[in-house]
Enzyme design. Structure first.
Site, PDB file in Angstrom:
ATOM      1  N   MET A 161      17.184  48.570 -53.221  1.00 45.62           N
ATOM      2  CA  MET A 161      16.583  47.267 -52.882  1.00 45.62           C
ATOM      3  C   MET A 161      15.740  46.814 -54.066  1.00 45.62           C
ATOM      4  SD  MET A 161      15.594  47.434 -48.826  1.00 45.62           S
ATOM      5  CE  MET A 161      15.013  49.105 -48.705  1.00 45.62           C
ATOM      6  N   CYS A 214      25.963  41.892 -53.799  1.00 48.78           N
ATOM      7  CA  CYS A 214      24.905  40.883 -53.920  1.00 48.78           C
ATOM      8  C   CYS A 214      25.404  39.482 -53.534  1.00 48.78           C
ATOM      9  CB  CYS A 214      24.390  40.886 -55.360  1.00 48.78           C
ATOM     10  SG  CYS A 214      22.964  39.836 -55.545  1.00 48.78           S
ATOM     11  N   LYS A 218      29.297  50.005 -53.686  1.00 52.99           N
ATOM     12  CA  LYS A 218      28.646  49.467 -52.485  1.00 52.99           C
ATOM     13  C   LYS A 218      29.076  48.012 -52.386  1.00 52.99           C
ATOM     14  CE  LYS A 218      24.047  48.835 -50.467  1.00 52.99           C
ATOM     15  NZ  LYS A 218      23.763  47.424 -50.737  1.00 52.99           N
ATOM     16  N   GLY A 260      23.966  48.779 -42.537  1.00 51.09           N
ATOM     17  CA  GLY A 260      23.675  47.537 -41.829  1.00 51.09           C
ATOM     18  C   GLY A 260      23.037  47.784 -40.486  1.00 51.09           C
TER      19      GLY A 260
END
Ligand SMILES: Cc1cc2nc3c(=O)[nH]c(=O)nc-3n(C[C@H](O)[C@H](O)[C@H](O)COP(=O)(O)O)c2cc1C
Length: 390
Positions: free
Chosen positions: A28, A112, A154, A216
């Site tokens: 993050m 992103c 990812k 998630g």
């Protein structure tokens, strides 16, 4: 949905690394710096990914980027996330990582959704260009594998519901030699809205032979066990759920070890964690600063964004909250934390609730002609970012 499997109740294998519990702190930007990662690691096991580093900034030896590649002496494996759009620059960046022994694991960011990134064909826009995606992942794997450094990707489900690519991209990444694939069960168009699609994560798990990591909406340790049961994933990736709640990693360790205990800290215990977090950030910024006083101020400034997450649901007046979110020094922080009611119980009504970003869906901005040219593998113009950390 097929019957639940509990494959994740064994260590997660990422190349030469065995990770127990099979828990990953999500990269993050602006959050998962060395201080925050240490705070989380003090709670429980897992693998803790650093803030996103852009390949171009690394290759150009940008001083801020080089400072961001910092790991604790006891941090194992050291996990680094790279963002890139150009296979050659990505390979050069990976070579720097392995030659200078900067990390033990490399994750590639294809999730992103930020307009400034997708508008140029980067992040979650990139896997749509399947040949470019495969070339980029292979370039990273080929540069990392001589040193035995595993590479993972990812990604999101993809651009929007009409342009889903995650199974195809997962298979391409597997063919390129990645050690695992992490899927955030949202499209780029969803940003952080709605709920993550765990069925998509299950579909990916069934399609791939390499480990799959599910990401998630894991807000509590028991959500992680539910995700494993629902999808059969080999590990879970924790993002917003740990904001202001680093003890979630203690709960996750307990949960994966079959223990029932879950932390419900009082406000006094939360204050101790806040102090520890601020102190680790100050240590981090002092280590990187020429002037220690400046380092303390910068560490405290970095801490400010975490205050509201720590205090969510606790009975704390708005003036005190505001003052805490404006601290410049640890002495000021101590003074203000002393004004909290240490016996206030944990606000259980916040359990299981979303925290951090929950923004609404939006249009995904893409370069002209992007969707019409899936097999074009030219590197998009201007999509490399100069700035690490998103
Ligand atoms: C503040 C913030 C910064 C993020 N930065 C990155 C990043 O640099 N790289 C990345 O792959 N994902 C990034 N993400 C996405 C998370 O890694 C994760 O995929 C997402 O938050 C979904 O997981 P969650 O529901 O557990 O939060 C970021 C998310 C947040 C909230």
């Amino acid at each position: 949905m097929t019957a639940p499997t509990l494959t994740a109740l064994r260590p997660l294998t990422l190349g030469r690394h065995q990770v127990w519990p099979p828990v990953v702190l999500a990269p993050m930007a602006g959050i998962t710096n060395v201080g925050f990662r240490r705070l989380c690691r003090e709670q429980g096991g897992g693998i803790y990914v650093c803030e996103m580093i852009t390949t171009r900034a690394l290759v150009e030896r940008n001083p801020k980027t080089l400072r961001m590649i910092a790991f604790g002496e006891d941090e194992q494996p050291r996990s680094l996330q790279l963002y890139g759009t150009d296979p050659e620059i990505t390979a050069a960046a990976v070579r720097i990582v392995v030659e200078q022994d900067l990390a033990d694991h490399i994750d590639l960011n294809f999730g992103c959704p930020v307009p400034k990134v997708t508008r140029r064909g980067g992040g979650s826009a990139l896997p749509w260009r399947r040949r470019l995606f495969a070339r980029l992942v292979k370039a990273a794997v080929d540069a990392a594998s001589p040193a035995g450094v595993p590479v993972t990707v990812k990604m999101r489900k993809r651009i929007d519901d009409d342009h889903l690519t995650y199974v195809e991209a997962g298979l391409a990444a597997q063919d390129a030699g990645v050690a695992a694939v992490a899927l955030h069960g949202r499209t780029a168009a969803q940003r952080y809205s709605g709920t993550a699609d765990w069925d998509a994560i299950a579909t990916l798990k069934q399609a791939l032979d390499v480990p799959v990591l599910g990401n998630g909406d894991i807000w509590e340790a028991d959500d992680a066990l539910r995700m494993v049961a629902h999808t059969g994933v080999d590990g879970v990736v924790i993002g917003r759920g740990c904001l202001g709640r680093p003890w979630l990693f203690a709960d996750l360790e307990a949960a994966f070890n079959g223990r029932p205990e879950r932390r419900l800290p009082t406000l006094g215990e939360v204050a101790v964690t806040m102090r520890r977090h601020a102190e680790l950030l100050v240590d981090q910024f002092v280590a990187g600063a020429r002037n220690p006083a400046r380092g303390e101020r910068d560490g405290c400034t970095d801490f400010r964004k975490h205050v509201a997450w720590y205090l969510k649901g606790f009975p704390v007046g708005s003036e005190l909250r505001r003052s805490l979110a404006m601290i410049d020094s640890l002495a000021q922080l101590d003074d203000l934390l002393g004004k909290l009611d240490p016996s206030a119980p944990f606000p259980v009504e916040t359990l299981g609730q979303p925290r951090g970003r929950t923004n609404s869906p939006g249009k995904v901005f893409l370069p002209d002609g992007w969707l019409a040219s899936r097999d074009d593998d030219t590197v998009p113009d201007g999509a490399e970012l100069d700035d690490s950390g998103g």
